[in-house]
Design a protein around this motif. Sequence first.
Motif, PDB file in Angstrom:
ATOM      1  N   PRO A 149       0.837  -1.200   0.000  1.00  4.57           N
ATOM      2  CA  PRO A 149       0.000   0.000   0.000  1.00  4.57           C
ATOM      3  C   PRO A 149       0.880   1.262   0.000  1.00  4.57           C
ATOM      4  N   TRP A 150       0.259   2.422   0.097  1.00  5.49           N
ATOM      5  CA  TRP A 150       0.991   3.691  -0.002  1.00  5.49           C
ATOM      6  C   TRP A 150       1.427   4.230   1.356  1.00  5.49           C
ATOM      7  N   ASN A 151       0.838   3.732   2.464  1.00  8.46           N
ATOM      8  CA  ASN A 151       1.015   4.499   3.713  1.00  8.46           C
ATOM      9  C   ASN A 151       2.371   4.309   4.388  1.00  8.46           C
ATOM     10  N   ALA A 152       3.030   3.183   4.169  1.00  8.06           N
ATOM     11  CA  ALA A 152       4.407   3.000   4.674  1.00  8.06           C
ATOM     12  C   ALA A 152       5.126   2.161   3.620  1.00  8.06           C
ATOM     13  N   THR A 155       8.731   0.254   4.707  1.00 14.19           N
ATOM     14  CA  THR A 155       8.620  -0.743   5.785  1.00 14.19           C
ATOM     15  C   THR A 155       7.789  -1.934   5.341  1.00 14.19           C
ATOM     16  N   LEU A 156       6.673  -1.633   4.675  1.00  7.38           N
ATOM     17  CA  LEU A 156       5.750  -2.719   4.345  1.00  7.38           C
ATOM     18  C   LEU A 156       6.263  -3.554   3.181  1.00  7.38           C
ATOM     19  N   LEU A 157       7.109  -2.947   2.360  1.00  9.50           N
ATOM     20  CA  LEU A 157       7.779  -3.715   1.309  1.00  9.50           C
ATOM     21  C   LEU A 157       8.792  -4.681   1.943  1.00  9.50           C
ATOM     22  N   PRO A 175       4.394  -2.042  -6.172  1.00  8.60           N
ATOM     23  CA  PRO A 175       4.071  -0.951  -5.241  1.00  8.60           C
ATOM     24  C   PRO A 175       2.753  -0.274  -5.593  1.00  8.60           C
ATOM     25  N   HIS A 176       2.205   0.455  -4.637  1.00  6.16           N
ATOM     26  CA  HIS A 176       1.053   1.322  -4.926  1.00  6.16           C
ATOM     27  C   HIS A 176       1.533   2.417  -5.860  1.00  6.16           C
ATOM     28  N   ARG A 177       0.700   2.816  -6.816  1.00 10.60           N
ATOM     29  CA  ARG A 177       1.165   3.794  -7.807  1.00 10.60           C
ATOM     30  C   ARG A 177       1.523   5.141  -7.171  1.00 10.60           C
ATOM     31  N   ASN A 205       5.695  -1.520 -11.910  1.00  9.54           N
ATOM     32  CA  ASN A 205       4.837  -0.374 -11.605  1.00  9.54           C
ATOM     33  C   ASN A 205       3.397  -0.684 -12.020  1.00  9.54           C
ATOM     34  N   ASP A 206       2.507   0.182 -11.529  1.00  9.10           N
ATOM     35  CA  ASP A 206       1.087  -0.117 -11.760  1.00  9.10           C
ATOM     36  C   ASP A 206       0.257   1.154 -11.892  1.00  9.10           C
ATOM     37  N   PRO A 207       0.598   2.029 -12.879  1.00  5.46           N
ATOM     38  CA  PRO A 207      -0.118   3.315 -12.957  1.00  5.46           C
ATOM     39  C   PRO A 207      -1.610   3.162 -13.189  1.00  5.46           C
ATOM     40  N   LEU A 215      -1.146 -10.282 -11.278  1.00  9.71           N
ATOM     41  CA  LEU A 215      -0.184 -11.165 -10.594  1.00  9.71           C
ATOM     42  C   LEU A 215      -0.915 -12.218  -9.762  1.00  9.71           C
ATOM     43  N   VAL A 216      -1.937 -11.772  -9.053  1.00  8.46           N
ATOM     44  CA  VAL A 216      -2.687 -12.700  -8.188  1.00  8.46           C
ATOM     45  C   VAL A 216      -3.228 -13.872  -9.007  1.00  8.46           C
ATOM     46  N   ASN A 217      -3.659 -13.562 -10.237  1.00  9.21           N
ATOM     47  CA  ASN A 217      -4.263 -14.601 -11.077  1.00  9.21           C
ATOM     48  C   ASN A 217      -3.251 -15.400 -11.887  1.00  9.21           C
ATOM     49  N   GLY A 228      -2.692  -4.243   2.622  1.00  5.81           N
ATOM     50  CA  GLY A 228      -3.622  -3.248   2.100  1.00  5.81           C
ATOM     51  C   GLY A 228      -4.973  -3.394   2.768  1.00  5.81           C
ATOM     52  N   SER A 229      -5.995  -2.936   2.099  1.00  2.00           N
ATOM     53  CA  SER A 229      -7.318  -2.896   2.729  1.00  2.00           C
ATOM     54  C   SER A 229      -7.949  -4.290   2.799  1.00  2.00           C
ATOM     55  N   THR A 230      -8.867  -4.436   3.730  1.00  2.00           N
ATOM     56  CA  THR A 230      -9.584  -5.707   3.874  1.00  2.00           C
ATOM     57  C   THR A 230     -10.410  -5.989   2.622  1.00  2.00           C
ATOM     58  N   ALA A 231     -10.969  -4.945   2.000  1.00  2.00           N
ATOM     59  CA  ALA A 231     -11.781  -5.161   0.791  1.00  2.00           C
ATOM     60  C   ALA A 231     -10.924  -5.760  -0.319  1.00  2.00           C
ATOM     61  N   THR A 232      -9.717  -5.207  -0.541  1.00  2.00           N
ATOM     62  CA  THR A 232      -8.850  -5.764  -1.590  1.00  2.00           C
ATOM     63  C   THR A 232      -8.363  -7.154  -1.176  1.00  2.00           C
ATOM     64  N   GLY A 233      -8.049  -7.322   0.101  1.00  2.00           N
ATOM     65  CA  GLY A 233      -7.594  -8.630   0.592  1.00  2.00           C
ATOM     66  C   GLY A 233      -8.635  -9.710   0.326  1.00  2.00           C
ATOM     67  N   MET A 283      -2.555   4.825   9.574  1.00  2.00           N
ATOM     68  CA  MET A 283      -1.753   3.630   9.823  1.00  2.00           C
ATOM     69  C   MET A 283      -2.721   2.543  10.274  1.00  2.00           C
ATOM     70  N   CYS A 284      -2.447   1.304   9.848  1.00  2.00           N
ATOM     71  CA  CYS A 284      -3.384   0.221  10.153  1.00  2.00           C
ATOM     72  C   CYS A 284      -3.617   0.044  11.652  1.00  2.00           C
ATOM     73  N   VAL A 285      -2.603   0.363  12.485  1.00  2.00           N
ATOM     74  CA  VAL A 285      -2.747   0.161  13.929  1.00  2.00           C
ATOM     75  C   VAL A 285      -3.177   1.432  14.668  1.00  2.00           C
ATOM     76  N   LEU A 385     -11.694   3.966   9.638  1.00  2.00           N
ATOM     77  CA  LEU A 385     -11.931   5.339   9.172  1.00  2.00           C
ATOM     78  C   LEU A 385     -10.703   5.875   8.425  1.00  2.00           C
ATOM     79  N   PHE A 386      -9.508   5.566   8.910  1.00  2.00           N
ATOM     80  CA  PHE A 386      -8.238   5.921   8.265  1.00  2.00           C
ATOM     81  C   PHE A 386      -8.039   7.430   8.136  1.00  2.00           C
ATOM     82  N   THR A 387      -8.524   8.161   9.135  1.00  2.79           N
ATOM     83  CA  THR A 387      -8.191   9.581   9.287  1.00  2.79           C
ATOM     84  C   THR A 387      -7.968   9.774  10.796  1.00  2.79           C
TER      85      THR A 387
HETATM   86  P1  NAD Z   1      -5.512  -0.949  -1.169  1.00  3.78           P
HETATM   87  O1  NAD Z   1      -6.095  -2.253  -0.778  1.00  3.78           O
HETATM   88  O2  NAD Z   1      -6.372   0.013  -1.888  1.00  3.78           O
HETATM   89  O3  NAD Z   1      -4.232  -1.166  -2.116  1.00  3.78           O
HETATM   90  C1  NAD Z   1      -3.107  -1.914  -1.703  1.00  3.78           C
HETATM   91  C2  NAD Z   1      -2.392  -2.462  -2.927  1.00  3.78           C
HETATM   92  O4  NAD Z   1      -3.220  -3.422  -3.588  1.00  3.78           O
HETATM   93  C3  NAD Z   1      -2.030  -1.428  -3.988  1.00  3.78           C
HETATM   94  O5  NAD Z   1      -0.743  -1.694  -4.479  1.00  3.78           O
HETATM   95  C4  NAD Z   1      -3.090  -1.656  -5.058  1.00  3.78           C
HETATM   96  O6  NAD Z   1      -2.663  -1.247  -6.341  1.00  3.78           O
HETATM   97  C5  NAD Z   1      -3.251  -3.160  -4.991  1.00  3.78           C
HETATM   98  N1  NAD Z   1      -4.521  -3.693  -5.508  1.00  3.78           N
HETATM   99  C6  NAD Z   1      -5.695  -3.051  -5.688  1.00  3.78           C
HETATM  100  N2  NAD Z   1      -6.633  -3.912  -6.148  1.00  3.78           N
HETATM  101  C7  NAD Z   1      -6.028  -5.117  -6.255  1.00  3.78           C
HETATM  102  C8  NAD Z   1      -6.491  -6.419  -6.639  1.00  3.78           C
HETATM  103  N3  NAD Z   1      -7.753  -6.642  -7.010  1.00  3.78           N
HETATM  104  N4  NAD Z   1      -5.609  -7.438  -6.611  1.00  3.78           N
HETATM  105  C9  NAD Z   1      -4.333  -7.232  -6.215  1.00  3.78           C
HETATM  106  N5  NAD Z   1      -3.845  -6.036  -5.834  1.00  3.78           N
HETATM  107  C10 NAD Z   1      -4.697  -4.981  -5.851  1.00  3.78           C
HETATM  108  O7  NAD Z   1      -4.945  -0.316   0.178  1.00  3.78           O
HETATM  109  P2  NAD Z   1      -4.295   1.125   0.405  1.00  3.78           P
HETATM  110  O8  NAD Z   1      -5.353   2.188   0.340  1.00  3.78           O
HETATM  111  O9  NAD Z   1      -3.110   1.262  -0.441  1.00  3.78           O
HETATM  112  O10 NAD Z   1      -3.757   0.998   1.911  1.00  3.78           O
HETATM  113  C11 NAD Z   1      -4.531   1.303   3.040  1.00  3.78           C
HETATM  114  C12 NAD Z   1      -5.066   0.039   3.662  1.00  3.78           C
HETATM  115  O11 NAD Z   1      -3.987  -0.828   3.967  1.00  3.78           O
HETATM  116  C13 NAD Z   1      -5.782   0.283   4.983  1.00  3.78           C
HETATM  117  O12 NAD Z   1      -6.925  -0.527   5.029  1.00  3.78           O
HETATM  118  C14 NAD Z   1      -4.771  -0.163   6.023  1.00  3.78           C
HETATM  119  O13 NAD Z   1      -5.321  -0.565   7.249  1.00  3.78           O
HETATM  120  C15 NAD Z   1      -4.103  -1.301   5.317  1.00  3.78           C
HETATM  121  N6  NAD Z   1      -2.791  -1.565   5.879  1.00  3.78           N
HETATM  122  C16 NAD Z   1      -2.614  -2.690   6.652  1.00  3.78           C
HETATM  123  C17 NAD Z   1      -1.391  -2.932   7.260  1.00  3.78           C
HETATM  124  C18 NAD Z   1      -1.180  -4.125   8.150  1.00  3.78           C
HETATM  125  O14 NAD Z   1      -0.055  -4.350   8.578  1.00  3.78           O
HETATM  126  N7  NAD Z   1      -2.208  -4.907   8.460  1.00  3.78           N
HETATM  127  C19 NAD Z   1      -0.341  -2.038   7.070  1.00  3.78           C
HETATM  128  C20 NAD Z   1      -0.548  -0.923   6.272  1.00  3.78           C
HETATM  129  C21 NAD Z   1      -1.777  -0.692   5.674  1.00  3.78           C
END
Ligand code: NAD
Length: 484
Positions: A149-152, A155-157, A175-177, A205-207, A215-217, A228-233, A283-285, A385-387
């Motif tokens: 993701p973009w927020n760290a 470290t997260l890489l 990386p996040h774009r 890169n992923d503009p 990649l996942v597929n 990253g976010s729970t929705a993307t996860g 930050m996630c925490v 909320l992430f603010t």
């Molecule tokens: P995001 O889920 O929008 O994006 C994260 C990454 O996933 C990006 O590189 C994005 O391009 C990629 N992505 C988007 N759709 C995808 C898909 N369908 N398949 C594969 N990859 C895809 O998250 P974000 O907005 O970049 O980051 C913020 C979120 O990350 C928050 O929810 C935060 O809590 C979470 N986060 C968690 C931790 C942790 O340690 N648990 C740490 C940092 C951030």
Amino acid sequence: MMDHGHFSLVDGVWLQGTNGCYVSLNPADRSPVGEVHGPDTAVAEQAVAAAVREFRKGQWARSPRTRAAALNAMADAAAAIANDLIDLLVRENGKLRAEATGEVMASISELRYYAGLSRDIFGRTFSGQAGQLSLIDKEPAGVCAVITPWNAPLTLLVRSLGPALAAGCTVIVKPHRATSVVSNLFMRAITSVPNLPTGVLQSLNDPEDWVGAWLVNHEHIRVISFTGSTATGAKIAGSAASRFKKLSLELGGKAPAVVLEDADLDRAAREIAKGITVLSGQMCVCISRVLVDRRVAEAFRDKLVGELSAVRPGPGHLPSSTMGAMFDDGAVERHMTNQQTARAHPDMEVLLAGEDRRDETGGCFVTPALFSSRTTGHPLIQNELFTPMASFETFENPEEAVALANVPDFGLAASVHSTDINRARWVASRIDSGTVWINCHNRLFVEVETGGYKSSGIGRLHGVEALLDFQETKHVYLENDYEL
Ligand code: NAD
């Protein structure tokens, strides 16, 4: 000053693809930071093919000492440009210089930690009876995609890359774009080391935001380490299910801070204010809910409002700033809308109004917000909320504190504040969370596992257990006829 030409690293060469170009912006003043060029699918296929080739060759997968040397050299290479990384991280991410410094130093330290750990991977043996021997080996799980993701972004890489390489995987970083320029500077440094075989490590890169899902597929990617976010996860877990890929998912959080009646209220207010505003609440925490014993609620609320009111948002490079920029206008607008929602709800009240402090440059700044709530069913209490905004809720006893803390479906981090260590531990052991801090918040260590319960993820990163996300266990069985 704009940095041009950020391409993808494929099989040892930085290539320019043909698919799109994203201009990454400084969230503190909207100035362009760099152009991020994306690969087309042919280039992305080359990256996967190189990683597959290097994995199958086996030299990397079977040479822990080579991996240790490479990881140590990567740490040296990153340390040599640490100041440039810090400056760029502040510009591209908007965080405070102190936060960026912590991030870069932790990343270098983490590479060294996994350099050591790559030489400490052992299997086990078992002999059920004479003449029988089971060897239980740990093997690298294959080609791994690290999606960040973009927020760290550093470290997260490294938190995924370190254990993936230490385990013997070959890796494709995505990386996040919005933070690709700093990610690419880091990748250029760490892949320039002589000990790293060409093709072990790539970066795409992923503009246009398709490479992650691609990649996942991909049939040859065996491990997905996603932060990253729970929705993307959830989408990733769904896509990966058909091939039963190995998943390492570090997802969203909704951290509660529990303040017991006997807490040191001044200390707790300082720690909790920092926990709400670190990385501008992105930050996630980050603390998102403050749960306070009713008997000390009023006194604690005044202290916490005092601490939060003293926060000075501003550009990360200025020493006078104590909270950096928000990611974008959308984050600022969400901060303001969520407060309107709280104001309009009969069971909620805004205790500290967060302001929209966007300036004439378009810099995305806000001040922190706090709202009281007497309901737990509302999305403001259930969702990330992430603010820099937290709810303020009260409880009658520790049992109720635990029940409240466990309401959301997240379980990433929490803290308990009390001068009675036994009560604090009682509460900590009952909160469904991968991490619980006592009398502090947000202390993360390279050596200590982190990860989530419930919708906050699968697997653990940092520490020894992170290797497990990138390994398979193999049983090799020998039988012989003679008695030992
Ligand atoms: P995001 O889920 O929008 O994006 C994260 C990454 O996933 C990006 O590189 C994005 O391009 C990629 N992505 C988007 N759709 C995808 C898909 N369908 N398949 C594969 N990859 C895809 O998250 P974000 O907005 O970049 O980051 C913020 C979120 O990350 C928050 O929810 C935060 O809590 C979470 N986060 C968690 C931790 C942790 O340690 N648990 C740490 C940092 C951030």
